[in-house]
Design a protein around this motif. Structure first.
Motif, PDB file in Angstrom:
ATOM      1  N   THR A   1      49.398  28.299  43.185  1.00 42.29           N
ATOM      2  CA  THR A   1      49.555  29.306  42.133  1.00 42.29           C
ATOM      3  C   THR A   1      49.319  30.705  42.663  1.00 42.29           C
ATOM      4  OG1 THR A   1      48.907  27.735  40.406  1.00 42.29           O
ATOM      5  CG2 THR A   1      48.672  30.077  39.894  1.00 42.29           C
ATOM      6  N   HIS A   2      48.272  30.873  43.451  1.00 36.59           N
ATOM      7  CA  HIS A   2      47.964  32.206  43.973  1.00 36.59           C
ATOM      8  C   HIS A   2      48.964  32.634  45.050  1.00 36.59           C
ATOM      9  CE1 HIS A   2      44.037  33.324  42.088  1.00 36.59           C
ATOM     10  NE2 HIS A   2      44.124  32.047  41.729  1.00 36.59           N
ATOM     11  N   ALA A   3      49.582  31.688  45.727  1.00 35.91           N
ATOM     12  CA  ALA A   3      50.652  32.032  46.674  1.00 35.91           C
ATOM     13  C   ALA A   3      51.871  32.558  45.927  1.00 35.91           C
ATOM     14  CB  ALA A   3      51.031  30.811  47.514  1.00 35.91           C
ATOM     15  N   ILE A   4      52.227  31.912  44.843  1.00 38.98           N
ATOM     16  CA  ILE A   4      53.376  32.349  44.038  1.00 38.98           C
ATOM     17  C   ILE A   4      53.125  33.746  43.467  1.00 38.98           C
ATOM     18  CG2 ILE A   4      54.663  31.910  41.906  1.00 38.98           C
ATOM     19  CD1 ILE A   4      54.164  28.870  42.491  1.00 38.98           C
ATOM     20  N   LEU A   5      51.951  33.953  42.869  1.00 40.11           N
ATOM     21  CA  LEU A   5      51.646  35.235  42.245  1.00 40.11           C
ATOM     22  C   LEU A   5      51.609  36.364  43.266  1.00 40.11           C
ATOM     23  CD1 LEU A   5      48.835  34.096  39.768  1.00 40.11           C
ATOM     24  CD2 LEU A   5      51.203  34.677  39.198  1.00 40.11           C
TER      25      LEU A   5
ATOM     26  N   ALA B   1      42.225  34.493  46.705  1.00 38.32           N
ATOM     27  CA  ALA B   1      42.547  33.182  47.254  1.00 38.32           C
ATOM     28  C   ALA B   1      42.513  33.194  48.778  1.00 38.32           C
ATOM     29  CB  ALA B   1      43.916  32.722  46.756  1.00 38.32           C
ATOM     30  N   GLU B   2      42.910  34.293  49.394  1.00 40.52           N
ATOM     31  CA  GLU B   2      42.855  34.400  50.852  1.00 40.52           C
ATOM     32  C   GLU B   2      41.417  34.270  51.341  1.00 40.52           C
ATOM     33  OE1 GLU B   2      43.978  34.431  54.569  1.00 40.52           O
ATOM     34  OE2 GLU B   2      45.477  34.662  52.986  1.00 40.52           O
ATOM     35  N   ARG B   3      40.501  34.908  50.631  1.00 41.38           N
ATOM     36  CA  ARG B   3      39.082  34.803  51.002  1.00 41.38           C
ATOM     37  C   ARG B   3      38.590  33.362  50.819  1.00 41.38           C
ATOM     38  NH1 ARG B   3      37.728  38.472  48.092  1.00 41.38           N
ATOM     39  NH2 ARG B   3      37.097  37.374  46.216  1.00 41.38           N
TER      40      ARG B   3
ATOM     41  N   GLU C   1      37.288  30.704  53.739  1.00 39.64           N
ATOM     42  CA  GLU C   1      35.986  30.024  53.702  1.00 39.64           C
ATOM     43  C   GLU C   1      36.150  28.511  53.832  1.00 39.64           C
ATOM     44  OE1 GLU C   1      33.802  33.341  50.798  1.00 39.64           O
ATOM     45  OE2 GLU C   1      34.662  31.501  49.964  1.00 39.64           O
ATOM     46  N   LEU C   2      37.184  27.973  53.189  1.00 37.41           N
ATOM     47  CA  LEU C   2      37.432  26.535  53.290  1.00 37.41           C
ATOM     48  C   LEU C   2      37.823  26.154  54.712  1.00 37.41           C
ATOM     49  CD1 LEU C   2      37.813  23.708  52.131  1.00 37.41           C
ATOM     50  CD2 LEU C   2      40.085  24.416  51.301  1.00 37.41           C
TER      51      LEU C   2
END
Length: 376
Positions: free
Chosen positions: A257-261, A292-294, A298-299
């Protein structure tokens, strides 16, 4: 009702976003040949990739855990299929060419050697004085030279855009092909690159938990996992199998979702109106939101420290190093032990590169068996 290629091209012109790469605008193939009456050029490319020997071998190449570790761990093949699924989901939401996206996704890891990234590092060291080794460059070699399936040309004779997508995969790639494929690549190629990172973070988390190398309570160290678990009412300290699946699904959904946005916002802000506009933009447009990048970083840092550097995983890496080093030294010292078709390529490719191509094409179990035969 029939949908011949001409109608499919019209459909793309009507429905795809202006910055998408349309099949009608392909830069074509290196060797002219007639197109399919009922497939677009990128559909034809996708089908050719699926039927290669290199694609089938991905089933027995390591992602993180070797094939013999268990029936449910990801292999390089299942990873590739998951990248294709994530890529198509993002591409459809952005109005991109799904067929081109899928073709690039299915081919992006064809050049990986046995034993995952450990195998790649070993081959690069062994080939350091002979041009090095990098899996994207190797995938391009496979697609353009090593897969011989047609009498009129070497390789698969894929369209420029699929070859470009492989050559520009990962920003760090810089082993020669960038000169032939300048720019950032199509947005379809950039989406595959981003999807690769999304997919492996999620499924390596899943496999790490399934294997027991990652303990559920360790997940409390990752803010994203804490937040998603809280939203779903999951107790990270006591993850059931169903809870693990829910958590991994939520991680994938969040990142997609955050990639699309983020990608949509960056494309709008850049004002690109064509595929060439995407190529010529000074920076890549496919990205995650800053939040989301952050979280993704972290993941990845957590997985690098707790999974990829786990003693069990490192032990398999040492095995990979011993096997590939032993095979390389034996074959370069005694090339007469190589298969005849590999020996035939030595005058053109050079001994070390011919051996490297042979080793890179091996599956994990084939490499182990070859090692046993040479070093009983």
């Amino acid at each position: 009702m029939l949908f011949p290629r001409e109608r499919l091209l019209e459909w793309e012109a009507e429905r795809l976003a202006p910055y998408a790469q349309r099949s009608a605008h392909t830069r074509g193939r290196e060797y002219p040949e007639p197109e399919s009456p009922y497939r677009t050029p990128y559909q034809k490319d996708r089908d050719r990739i699926l039927h290669t020997t290199a694609f089938r071998r991905l089933e027995y190449k390591t992602q993180v855990f070797p094939n013999w570790a268990g029936d449910y761990y990801r292999t390089r093949l299942t990873h590739t299929l998951e990248v294709a699924q994530v890529s198509r989901s993002i591409a459809r939401a952005l109005g991109l060419n799904e067929d081109l996206t899928e073709a690039i996704a299915l081919s992006h890891d064809l050049g990986h050697p046995p034993f995952g990234h450990a195998g790649e590092r070993v081959l690069h060291e062994l080939m350091r004085e002979h041009g090095g080794f990098e899996h994207n460059a190797q995938a391009l070699r496979l697609l353009t030279r090593l897969e011989v399936r047609y009498p009129g040309f070497p390789g698969l004779n894929l369209t420029y855009e699929v070859r470009e997508g492989v050559a520009t995969h990962e920003a760090a790639y810089a082993l020669g092909s960038k000169g032939d494929y300048p720019g950032q690549g199509t947005l379809e190629a950039q989406v595959v690159d981003l999807s690769d990172a999304i997919a492996y973070a999620a499924h390596d988390l899943d496999d790490g938990l399934r294997s027991g190398l990652l303990r559920p309570e360790e997940l409390l160290e990752v803010p994203l996992l804490q937040a998603l678990a809280q939203e779903e009412g999951l107790d990270l300290a006591r993850l059931s199998e169903l809870a693990r699946r829910i958590l991994v699904r939520e991680v994938l959904g969040y990142l997609i979702t955050h990639a699309i946005l983020a990608t949509h916002e960056r494309v709008e802000r850049a004002g690109v109106k064509s595929a060439d506009g995407v190529r010529e933009h000074p920076e890549r447009l496919a990205a995650l939101t800053p939040e989301a990048e952050r979280a993704h970083g972290e993941l990845k840092a957590f997985l690098r420290e707790r999974l990829y550097r786990h003693p069990e995983v490192l032990r398999e890496r040492r095995k990979a190093e011993a096997v590939l080093e032993g095979l390389f030294q034996a074959y370069t010292r005694y090339p007469e032990t190589l298969p005849k078709e590999v020996q035939a390529r030595i005058p053109e490719e050079g001994l070390e590169r011919a051996v490297c191509d042979y080793l890179a094409g091996m599956t994990d179990r084939f490499a182990l068996e070859a090692y046993r035969k040479l070093f009983p």
